[in-house]
Design a protein around this motif. Structure first.
Motif, PDB file in Angstrom:
ATOM      1  N   ASN A  49       0.819  -1.213   0.000  1.00  0.00           N
ATOM      2  CA  ASN A  49       0.000   0.000   0.000  1.00  0.00           C
ATOM      3  C   ASN A  49       0.851   1.259   0.000  1.00  0.00           C
ATOM      4  OD1 ASN A  49      -2.971  -0.846   0.264  1.00  0.00           O
ATOM      5  ND2 ASN A  49      -1.996  -2.099   1.834  1.00  0.00           N
ATOM      6  N   ALA A  74      -6.103   2.595  -0.509  1.00  0.00           N
ATOM      7  CA  ALA A  74      -4.753   2.267  -0.048  1.00  0.00           C
ATOM      8  C   ALA A  74      -4.451   2.925   1.296  1.00  0.00           C
ATOM      9  CB  ALA A  74      -3.719   2.700  -1.095  1.00  0.00           C
ATOM     10  N   ASP A  77      -6.291   0.926   4.000  1.00  0.00           N
ATOM     11  CA  ASP A  77      -5.578  -0.318   4.286  1.00  0.00           C
ATOM     12  C   ASP A  77      -4.291  -0.054   5.058  1.00  0.00           C
ATOM     13  OD1 ASP A  77      -7.524  -1.770   3.045  1.00  0.00           O
ATOM     14  OD2 ASP A  77      -6.450  -1.989   1.148  1.00  0.00           O
ATOM     15  N   CYS A 298      -5.993  -6.326   2.916  1.00  0.00           N
ATOM     16  CA  CYS A 298      -5.058  -5.206   3.080  1.00  0.00           C
ATOM     17  C   CYS A 298      -3.792  -5.367   2.251  1.00  0.00           C
ATOM     18  CB  CYS A 298      -4.690  -5.053   4.562  1.00  0.00           C
ATOM     19  SG  CYS A 298      -6.078  -4.593   5.614  1.00  0.00           S
TER      20      CYS A 298
END
Length: 362
Positions: A49, A74, A77, A298
């Motif tokens: 991420n 992103a 996460d 994630c």
């Protein structure tokens, strides 16, 4: 140690004769397994991420509404994977970081769930307007980006509002052990009244399943069903490729969260009936496994971007090239550094300026 399967206490109604002998804590093997799995998820999620955010900020830029939404996914996460190692540490050491950290960490997953799912619903709505209702587009790119940022702000505010029950009622407290074993410290929902306990223990999972999963799911199914029908009529391979990335991301998100939501539904229904010790242990075990699957999203989204999005892969390669160039700048001589620096600057500019269309656009 807390089992880590939920933001709230899963104390179940167990027969009085079994209550003193029933231990719902996970076994040491389960604790170690959960710790290793969460550590792996944290490592891959943090790297992936962070690379997505860096790519959008310095290389790709946010050129469409979908780009803005994916950056925010992103970020959502990343918030959770940053919180995950602190959750692991505190669960193993009786929440040494205090009650405030307890509240914040237990709220991290809820914020991530609500914001992530609602943002994916926004992406599907954006793709629906762009493909099915093309004449109703938002007009200029600047106007579209303004709309997307306002929607993202509203999603974040809504996600925080839905997390308030968890934030307010989560407490750090000592869990008395009837077997005279060492007292363990728990971070879970705690209530002074039974009526409040029952209300919140039903409200929190109901909101999570209804608004955090079912509502976005219905939006996605409607939007992407309409998109598929439109694309089949248009016979456009370019549009198929553009939608495929987002569609796969949504499907993976659903696959990750569906098992946990089903287990959560069964738990909520079980609040209204008695259960035996073994049934309670089995329920906690299923919740732990399904919640671990939910955590996987994630770190899966960045992998999907890298291996499916062609332009995204090129930006990742450009990041690696620039890192290699800038490292050579400080290793080699002044003359070699000057040549390497020119290559790096040139690569950075071409990455930003030569791509006029988003890899998620149509």
């Amino acid at each position: 140690m807390d089992d880590g399967t939920s933001d709230y206490d899963y104390n179940t109604t167990i027969d009085d004769e079994e209550e003193l002998l029933c231990n719902l804590d996970p076994s040491p093997a389960e604790v170690i397994t959960q710790t290793y799995i969460n550590s792996i998820i944290c490592a891959f999620g943090l790297i992936g991420n962070a690379l997505v955010i860096v790519t959008y900020i310095f290389y790709k830029r946010t050129k469409t509404m979908t780009d803005v939404y994916l950056v925010n996914v992103a970020v959502a996460d990343l918030i959770f994977v940053v919180a995950l190692p602190f959750i692991i540490y505190n669960e193993q050491y009786n929440w040494l970081m205090g009650p405030v950290v307890c509240k914040m960490l237990r709220s991290a997953y809820s914020i991530n769930l609500y914001s992530g799912m609602l943002l994916l619903a926004c992406i599907s709505g954006d793709r629906y307007i762009a493909i099915v209702q093309a004449r109703r587009s938002f007009g200029t790119r600047t106007r579209a980006l303004i709309y997307s940022r306002l929607l993202c702000s509203a999603v974040w505010v809504f996600a925080v509002a839905l997390t308030l029950p968890t934030l307010i009622y989560t407490e750090r407290f000592e869990d008395p052990n009837p077997l005279n074993e060492p007292v363990t410290v728990t971070c879970a929902l705690s209530f002074s009244k039974n009526e409040t306990a029952m209300l919140v223990k039903v409200l929190v999972p109901s909101l999570q399943m209804g608004i955090g999963f079912l509502l976005p799911l219905l939006v996605m199914v409607f939007c992407y069903s309409s998109i598929v029908c439109t694309l089949l009529r248009a016979q456009s391979s370019q549009r198929h490729k553009a939608v495929r990335v987002v569609l796969v991301v949504v499907v993976v998100f659903i696959v990750c969260h569906l098992p946990y939501n089903v287990a959560l539904l069964k738990y909520t229904l079980s609040l209204f009936k008695e259960k035996h010790c073994e049934a309670g242990k089995l329920q906690l075990r299923v919740l732990a496994i399904s919640r671990g699957i939910a955590y996987l999203h994630c770190c899966l989204n960045p992998i999907l971007y890298a291996f499916i999005g062609v332009k995204f892969r090129s930006h990742f390669r450009q990041i690696l090239l620039d890192l290699w160039c800038f490292s050579k700048k400080y290793i080699y001589s002044t003359r070699s550094s000057r040549g390497t620096s020119d290559i790096c600057i040139s690569g950075f500019k071409s990455s930003d300026g030569s791509h006029n269309m988003s890899s998620f656009s149509v």
